[in-house]
Design a protein around this motif. Sequence first.
Motif, PDB file in Angstrom:
ATOM      1  N   UNK A   1       5.361   9.536   7.399  1.00  0.00           N
ATOM      2  CA  UNK A   1       6.804   9.291   7.315  1.00  0.00           C
ATOM      3  C   UNK A   1       7.333   8.567   8.550  1.00  0.00           C
ATOM      4  N   UNK A   2       6.619   8.675   9.654  1.00  0.00           N
ATOM      5  CA  UNK A   2       7.013   7.939  10.854  1.00  0.00           C
ATOM      6  C   UNK A   2       6.637   6.464  10.751  1.00  0.00           C
ATOM      7  N   UNK A   3       5.582   6.151   9.991  1.00  0.00           N
ATOM      8  CA  UNK A   3       5.047   4.794   9.964  1.00  0.00           C
ATOM      9  C   UNK A   3       5.491   3.963   8.760  1.00  0.00           C
ATOM     10  N   UNK A   4       5.669   4.590   7.614  1.00  0.00           N
ATOM     11  CA  UNK A   4       5.948   3.821   6.401  1.00  0.00           C
ATOM     12  C   UNK A   4       7.233   2.994   6.469  1.00  0.00           C
ATOM     13  N   UNK A   5       8.329   3.515   7.025  1.00  0.00           N
ATOM     14  CA  UNK A   5       9.544   2.687   7.071  1.00  0.00           C
ATOM     15  C   UNK A   5       9.359   1.390   7.857  1.00  0.00           C
ATOM     16  N   UNK A   6       8.470   1.398   8.832  1.00  0.00           N
ATOM     17  CA  UNK A   6       8.224   0.191   9.625  1.00  0.00           C
ATOM     18  C   UNK A   6       7.462  -0.845   8.803  1.00  0.00           C
ATOM     19  N   UNK A   7       6.483  -0.380   8.040  1.00  0.00           N
ATOM     20  CA  UNK A   7       5.632  -1.293   7.274  1.00  0.00           C
ATOM     21  C   UNK A   7       6.211  -1.648   5.909  1.00  0.00           C
ATOM     22  N   UNK A   8       7.094  -0.793   5.407  1.00  0.00           N
ATOM     23  CA  UNK A   8       7.716  -1.029   4.096  1.00  0.00           C
ATOM     24  C   UNK A   8       9.233  -0.937   4.236  1.00  0.00           C
ATOM     25  N   UNK A   9       9.851  -1.871   4.959  1.00  0.00           N
ATOM     26  CA  UNK A   9      11.292  -1.766   5.217  1.00  0.00           C
ATOM     27  C   UNK A   9      12.146  -1.859   3.957  1.00  0.00           C
ATOM     28  N   UNK A  10      11.589  -2.432   2.898  1.00  0.00           N
ATOM     29  CA  UNK A  10      12.360  -2.575   1.658  1.00  0.00           C
ATOM     30  C   UNK A  10      12.397  -1.292   0.833  1.00  0.00           C
ATOM     31  N   UNK A  11      11.608  -0.301   1.224  1.00  0.00           N
ATOM     32  CA  UNK A  11      11.515   0.951   0.475  1.00  0.00           C
ATOM     33  C   UNK A  11      12.524   1.955   1.031  1.00  0.00           C
ATOM     34  N   UNK A  12      13.216   2.658   0.153  1.00  0.00           N
ATOM     35  CA  UNK A  12      14.232   3.615   0.589  1.00  0.00           C
ATOM     36  C   UNK A  12      13.590   4.829   1.245  1.00  0.00           C
ATOM     37  N   UNK A  13      14.398   5.584   1.963  1.00  0.00           N
ATOM     38  CA  UNK A  13      13.905   6.795   2.630  1.00  0.00           C
ATOM     39  C   UNK A  13      13.367   7.793   1.608  1.00  0.00           C
ATOM     40  N   UNK A  14      14.060   7.915   0.483  1.00  0.00           N
ATOM     41  CA  UNK A  14      13.604   8.831  -0.558  1.00  0.00           C
ATOM     42  C   UNK A  14      12.259   8.382  -1.116  1.00  0.00           C
ATOM     43  N   UNK A  15      12.104   7.083  -1.353  1.00  0.00           N
ATOM     44  CA  UNK A  15      10.830   6.568  -1.853  1.00  0.00           C
ATOM     45  C   UNK A  15       9.706   6.792  -0.840  1.00  0.00           C
ATOM     46  N   UNK A  16      10.021   6.616   0.436  1.00  0.00           N
ATOM     47  CA  UNK A  16       9.011   6.843   1.475  1.00  0.00           C
ATOM     48  C   UNK A  16       8.525   8.287   1.446  1.00  0.00           C
ATOM     49  N   UNK A  17       9.458   9.215   1.279  1.00  0.00           N
ATOM     50  CA  UNK A  17       9.060  10.626   1.215  1.00  0.00           C
ATOM     51  C   UNK A  17       8.170  10.879   0.004  1.00  0.00           C
ATOM     52  N   UNK A  18       8.520  10.272  -1.115  1.00  0.00           N
ATOM     53  CA  UNK A  18       7.710  10.446  -2.325  1.00  0.00           C
ATOM     54  C   UNK A  18       6.330   9.820  -2.157  1.00  0.00           C
ATOM     55  N   UNK A  19       6.275   8.643  -1.541  1.00  0.00           N
ATOM     56  CA  UNK A  19       4.989   7.975  -1.323  1.00  0.00           C
ATOM     57  C   UNK A  19       4.107   8.785  -0.377  1.00  0.00           C
ATOM     58  N   UNK A  20       4.701   9.308   0.682  1.00  0.00           N
ATOM     59  CA  UNK A  20       3.932  10.094   1.650  1.00  0.00           C
ATOM     60  C   UNK A  20       3.407  11.373   1.011  1.00  0.00           C
ATOM     61  N   UNK A  21       4.259  12.007   0.225  1.00  0.00           N
ATOM     62  CA  UNK A  21       3.853  13.256  -0.428  1.00  0.00           C
ATOM     63  C   UNK A  21       2.688  13.003  -1.389  1.00  0.00           C
ATOM     64  N   UNK A  22       2.764  11.909  -2.134  1.00  0.00           N
ATOM     65  CA  UNK A  22       1.706  11.605  -3.098  1.00  0.00           C
ATOM     66  C   UNK A  22       0.424  11.136  -2.413  1.00  0.00           C
ATOM     67  N   UNK A  23       0.556  10.517  -1.243  1.00  0.00           N
ATOM     68  CA  UNK A  23      -0.615   9.952  -0.564  1.00  0.00           C
ATOM     69  C   UNK A  23      -1.492  11.015   0.078  1.00  0.00           C
ATOM     70  N   UNK A  24      -0.891  12.135   0.469  1.00  0.00           N
ATOM     71  CA  UNK A  24      -1.649  13.181   1.162  1.00  0.00           C
ATOM     72  C   UNK A  24      -2.284  14.113   0.131  1.00  0.00           C
ATOM     73  N   UNK A  25      -3.598  14.186   0.166  1.00  0.00           N
ATOM     74  CA  UNK A  25      -4.337  15.057  -0.748  1.00  0.00           C
ATOM     75  C   UNK A  25      -4.677  16.337   0.011  1.00  0.00           C
ATOM     76  N   UNK A  26      -4.021  17.414  -0.368  1.00  0.00           N
ATOM     77  CA  UNK A  26      -4.114  18.664   0.395  1.00  0.00           C
ATOM     78  C   UNK A  26      -5.309  19.502  -0.041  1.00  0.00           C
ATOM     79  N   UNK A  27      -6.488  18.927   0.097  1.00  0.00           N
ATOM     80  CA  UNK A  27      -7.705  19.655  -0.234  1.00  0.00           C
ATOM     81  C   UNK A  27      -8.066  20.602   0.911  1.00  0.00           C
ATOM     82  N   UNK A  28      -8.878  21.613   0.591  1.00  0.00           N
ATOM     83  CA  UNK A  28      -9.091  22.718   1.522  1.00  0.00           C
ATOM     84  C   UNK A  28      -9.884  22.330   2.760  1.00  0.00           C
ATOM     85  N   UNK A  29     -10.970  21.600   2.592  1.00  0.00           N
ATOM     86  CA  UNK A  29     -11.827  21.300   3.741  1.00  0.00           C
ATOM     87  C   UNK A  29     -12.039  19.804   3.964  1.00  0.00           C
ATOM     88  N   UNK A  30     -11.296  18.974   3.256  1.00  0.00           N
ATOM     89  CA  UNK A  30     -11.398  17.524   3.490  1.00  0.00           C
ATOM     90  C   UNK A  30     -10.070  16.847   3.173  1.00  0.00           C
TER      91      UNK A  30
END
Length: 410
Positions: free
Chosen positions: A133-162
């Motif tokens: 969330x700190x980096x995406x707004x810099x690289x994707x300035x056309x994307x809204x804050x809400x979209x950035x949060x959704x993209x970050x949430x979807x990008x992180x795969x919360x697996x147990x050991x990897x």
Amino acid sequence: MQRHSPDQLLDELASADELLIVQDLDGVCMQLVKDPLTRSIDPTYVRSVAAMEGAFAVLTNGEHEGRRGVNRLVESALGDESLPGRDGLYLPGLAAGGVQFQDRFGNLSHPGVSDAEMDFLAAAPSRMEKLLLEQLPVLLPEVTALQCRELARAAVLDTQVSPTINLNGIFDQVPGDVARQRALQQMLEDLMQQLLDEAAAKGLEASFFLHVAPNLGRDADGRERSKPAAPGDVGTTDIQFMLTGSLKEAGLLVLINRYIARRDGVFPLGDDFNVRTAPRDHAGLMDLACDRLPLERMPLLVGVGDTVTSTPAQDGNGWLRGGSDRGFLTLLKALGSTSGHSNRVILVDSSHGEVDRPSFADGRLDGISDPEDPLTLDLLMPEGPQQYISWFQQLAERRRAAAQASPGSV
């Protein structure tokens, strides 16, 4: 090079007395998708695996358990959460690069992993999301804050050991824009390196490494090289934050050790051997195998994967070869040469899913192999997972029929 046809290899394996198939999952028996939560697995394949009991094991960088684990897919495919555990229908073998072992009843263990390491891994997904969330707004300035949060949430795969960051959904924001895709890949590398630095600050400097997928092999320091985006091939899409020792090639020896113990009652590499105590390079693994394994009584090994890469070096001297399956497939072939077995490698075309991957439908293997590649690919499955599943189902049926006709022979 003369390759096998599916029928030729089917005939060879159907009658093999001693057989161990070691198989990757995503891209092999399931299509690659941008959101792993949308994956599905064929129930006929699941039951075919059960029919291959003792002659089959998975070896994947994904995970067995958790909401993103393959166990959820098995339960969904069979339509009954209790059935796989009761009837032994979970996929047995190693996940998370080898640190997560499961039997066919779903009994799970993490050999060699400390509480401090598990605690850091548990906190890693939320930290990854914050850094994104700190980096995406810099690289994707056309994307809204809400979209950035959704993209970050979807990008992180919360697996147990990897825990993993997957860029596929973020790449959708810049389709065909190779320069911005490469900038996102560099951002991902920097972010994950920061996480490694934070682990080191907690005294865990030797606990973790970054697995890059797809990759271009390792550099002189042993770090996996990212595969830069190019027209028609997005290159690296994922970086996994993994426990040291989580190497598929080490996992191959763990699976062989267990196979022999099941057959002979003795673990040739020790009953506590695991990927975290194993050597971490090809030469060390081969030395251990030659010293301790009963090479004269090895099973016929078959490795099945989808991720093998080869790209010309930028200086024009040779090739950069990598891919998350190359290491274990190469070791499997080397073990065959040493033991006198014609171990086999099957490569499945994973370009048919939602992720841009090089295809070998034209037989050229561009971006996958090269004319000097030492890794022999015995069978190609250009039609992808569906072709492989159909072939695997035939193999399971033929071996089951042979076993019923001659008990104890297969």
